[in-house]
Design a protein around this motif. Structure first.
Motif, PDB file in Angstrom:
ATOM      1  N   ASP A  26      31.111  39.572  -2.960  1.00  0.00           N
ATOM      2  CA  ASP A  26      31.845  40.436  -2.026  1.00  0.00           C
ATOM      3  C   ASP A  26      31.177  41.803  -1.882  1.00  0.00           C
ATOM      4  O   ASP A  26      30.525  42.287  -2.807  1.00  0.00           O
ATOM      5  CB  ASP A  26      33.287  40.584  -2.531  1.00  0.00           C
ATOM      6  N   TYR A  68      30.800  31.699  -3.457  1.00  0.00           N
ATOM      7  CA  TYR A  68      31.708  31.707  -2.304  1.00  0.00           C
ATOM      8  C   TYR A  68      30.943  32.297  -1.126  1.00  0.00           C
ATOM      9  O   TYR A  68      30.645  33.496  -1.103  1.00  0.00           O
ATOM     10  CB  TYR A  68      32.910  32.587  -2.650  1.00  0.00           C
ATOM     11  N   ASN A  74      37.755  33.345   6.569  1.00  0.00           N
ATOM     12  CA  ASN A  74      36.711  34.162   7.193  1.00  0.00           C
ATOM     13  C   ASN A  74      36.516  33.864   8.687  1.00  0.00           C
ATOM     14  O   ASN A  74      35.872  34.644   9.399  1.00  0.00           O
ATOM     15  CB  ASN A  74      35.370  34.037   6.455  1.00  0.00           C
ATOM     16  N   ARG A  77      37.284  36.616  11.280  1.00  0.00           N
ATOM     17  CA  ARG A  77      36.386  37.756  11.574  1.00  0.00           C
ATOM     18  C   ARG A  77      35.892  37.689  13.023  1.00  0.00           C
ATOM     19  O   ARG A  77      35.982  36.636  13.659  1.00  0.00           O
ATOM     20  CB  ARG A  77      35.204  37.729  10.602  1.00  0.00           C
ATOM     21  N   ARG A 200      40.937  40.322  -6.878  1.00  0.00           N
ATOM     22  CA  ARG A 200      41.778  39.212  -6.412  1.00  0.00           C
ATOM     23  C   ARG A 200      40.920  37.970  -6.293  1.00  0.00           C
ATOM     24  O   ARG A 200      39.687  38.029  -6.289  1.00  0.00           O
ATOM     25  CB  ARG A 200      42.448  39.551  -5.081  1.00  0.00           C
ATOM     26  N   SER A 202      41.280  35.578  -3.779  1.00  0.00           N
ATOM     27  CA  SER A 202      40.993  35.250  -2.369  1.00  0.00           C
ATOM     28  C   SER A 202      40.807  33.748  -2.110  1.00  0.00           C
ATOM     29  O   SER A 202      39.879  33.335  -1.407  1.00  0.00           O
ATOM     30  CB  SER A 202      39.772  36.035  -1.872  1.00  0.00           C
TER      31      SER A 202
HETATM   32  C1  IPE Z   1      36.074  36.339  -0.145  1.00  0.00           C
HETATM   33  O1  IPE Z   1      35.771  37.600   0.331  1.00  0.00           O
HETATM   34  C2  IPE Z   1      35.240  35.319   0.581  1.00  0.00           C
HETATM   35  C3  IPE Z   1      33.802  35.359   0.316  1.00  0.00           C
HETATM   36  C4  IPE Z   1      33.185  36.146  -0.514  1.00  0.00           C
HETATM   37  C5  IPE Z   1      33.033  34.395   1.060  1.00  0.00           C
HETATM   38  P1  IPE Z   1      36.615  38.298   1.475  1.00  0.00           P
HETATM   39  O2  IPE Z   1      35.974  39.603   1.724  1.00  0.00           O
HETATM   40  O3  IPE Z   1      36.750  37.381   2.647  1.00  0.00           O
HETATM   41  O4  IPE Z   1      38.037  38.444   0.790  1.00  0.00           O
HETATM   42  P2  IPE Z   1      39.237  39.444   1.087  1.00  0.00           P
HETATM   43  O5  IPE Z   1      39.528  39.334   2.551  1.00  0.00           O
HETATM   44  O6  IPE Z   1      38.779  40.810   0.708  1.00  0.00           O
HETATM   45  O7  IPE Z   1      40.339  38.959   0.201  1.00  0.00           O
END
Ligand code: IPE
Ligand code: IPE
Ligand code: MG
Length: 248
Positions: A26, A68, A74, A77, A200, A202
Motif C-alpha cells: 500500500d 495484494y 479497487n 477507482r 487494516r 482491506s
Molecule cells: C488494498 O489497498 C489493496 C491493495 C493493496 C491491492 P487499498 O489502498 O485499496 O485499501 P484501502 O482502500 O486503503 O482499504
C-alpha cells in the motif's frame, strides 16, 4: 540467478522464518503525490519494489509469498487508474515471467479472472503453465481478489457438491473448506505485512490470516526495501505464537 542479498540473509535464523508471508503493498499513490508525481508513477515504482522483495524471498527460500495487487474494491477507482494498473500488470508479467521461471518461482493467481481483458487472462494462464513444475517460492498474486468473494466462491463450490449428493453438510470441515479456497494446498499465512501506515486488512486473505502475525510500517510501498522486509522477518522470529493455548 537472483543472489545478491548475502549480508541480509545472514541476519535471519532459518528455523524461525515464516512459511507464508502476505503483503498488502500500500501507499503507491500517496508516495507519488508527495513528490508532485502522478499516482501512476507510484505504481511503476511499486513494481520495482515487488521485484526486489520477490528476489529476497527467493534467496531466503521462503515457501510462499502472497502479494495484494488489485482488490475487488479497487474497481471503484477512476477508469484511467484501473486501466493503467491493468497495463502495468500485463507488462510486468510479460517482462518478468522468464526470469521468475529461471529462479524456480511458481506463480499462481488468487481471485477472479473473468473481468480481466482476454489477452491478460491468456498471459496469466501462460505464466502459470510455464512455472507449474517449479519447486521454489510459491508466488501468489492476488488480483481482483477479495477475501469475502473467495469465501463465497468456496461456499458455492461446496454447495454444488452437496446438491450433487457428493457431500453431506455435516461433513464440511475446515480442511474441506480450505481445499476450495484459491490457496488450496498452501500453508496458512504466518506473517502479514502492510506498508504505508494503514492498520487494516482491506479484505485480504480473511480466512488464511486467522492466526497470522501482523507487521505494520509507515514506509510507503515504493520505498520498502529488502532490509525492511528482513526486519519484519526477524521480528516475526521473536513473536510468541500461542494459537489459543498457554505457554508450557
Ligand atoms: C488494498 O489497498 C489493496 C491493495 C493493496 C491491492 P487499498 O489502498 O485499496 O485499501 P484501502 O482502500 O486503503 O482499504
Ligand atoms: C497500492 O497503493 C496499490 C494498489 C491498491 C493497486 P495505492 O494505490 O492504494 O496507494 P495509496 O494507498 O492511495 O497511497
Ligand atoms: Mg491504498
Amino acid at each position: 540467478m537472483w543472489t545478491s542479498d548475502g549480508d541480509l540473509l545472514a541476519r535471519v535464523d532459518k528455523d524461525k522464518l515464516p512459511r507464508h508471508v502476505a503483503i498488502i503493498m500500500d501507499g503507491n499513490g500517496r508516495w507519488a503525490n508527495g513528490r508532485g508525481l502522478l499516482r501512476s508513477a507510484g505504481h511503476v515504482a511499486g513494481v520495482k519494489t515487488l521485484k526486489n522483495i520477490l528476489k529476497t524471498a527467493v534467496n531466503l527460500h521462503l515457501e510462499a509469498l502472497t502479494v495484494y495487487a488489485f482488490s475487488t474494491e479497487n474497481w471503484k477507482r477512476p477508469h484511467t487508474e484501473v486501466d493503467f494498473l491493468m497495463q502495468l500488470f500485463s507488462e510486468y508479467l510479460e517482462r518478468e515471467k522468464l526470469e521468475m521461471h529461471q529462479n524456480n518461482v511458481r506463480i499462481k493467481f488468487l481471485g477472479r479472472t473473468e473481468d480481466f481483458a482476454p489477452a491478460l487472462q491468456k498471459l496469466m494462464r501462460e505464466s502459470v503453465e510455464l512455472m507449474k513444475h517449479n519447486t521454489g517460492v510459491k508466488f501468489n498474486v492476488a488480483a481482483d481478489y477479495g477475501g469475502q468473494d473467495e469465501i463465497i466462491r468456496a461456499a458455492q463450490k461446496l454447495a454444488r457438491r452437496v446438491e450433487r449428493g457428493e457431500l453431506s453438510p455435516e461433513n464440511i470441515s475446515i480442511t474441506f473448506f480450505e481445499d476450495e479456497l484459491d490457496t488450496a494446498g498452501q500453508p496458512p499465512v504466518d506473517l502479514m505485512i502492510r506498508t504505508s501506515g494503514e492498520m487494516r486488512v482491506s479484505n485480504f486473505l480473511l480466512w488464511q490470516a486467522a492466526y497470522a502475525e501482523f507487521w505494520f510500517t509507515d514506509t510507503p510501498w515504493p520505498e520498502f526495501t529488502p532490509e525492511e522486509f528482513v526486519d519484519a522477518l526477524v521480528d516475526f522470529g521473536k513473536r510468541n505464537r500461542r494459537f489459543g493455548a498457554v505457554n508450557s
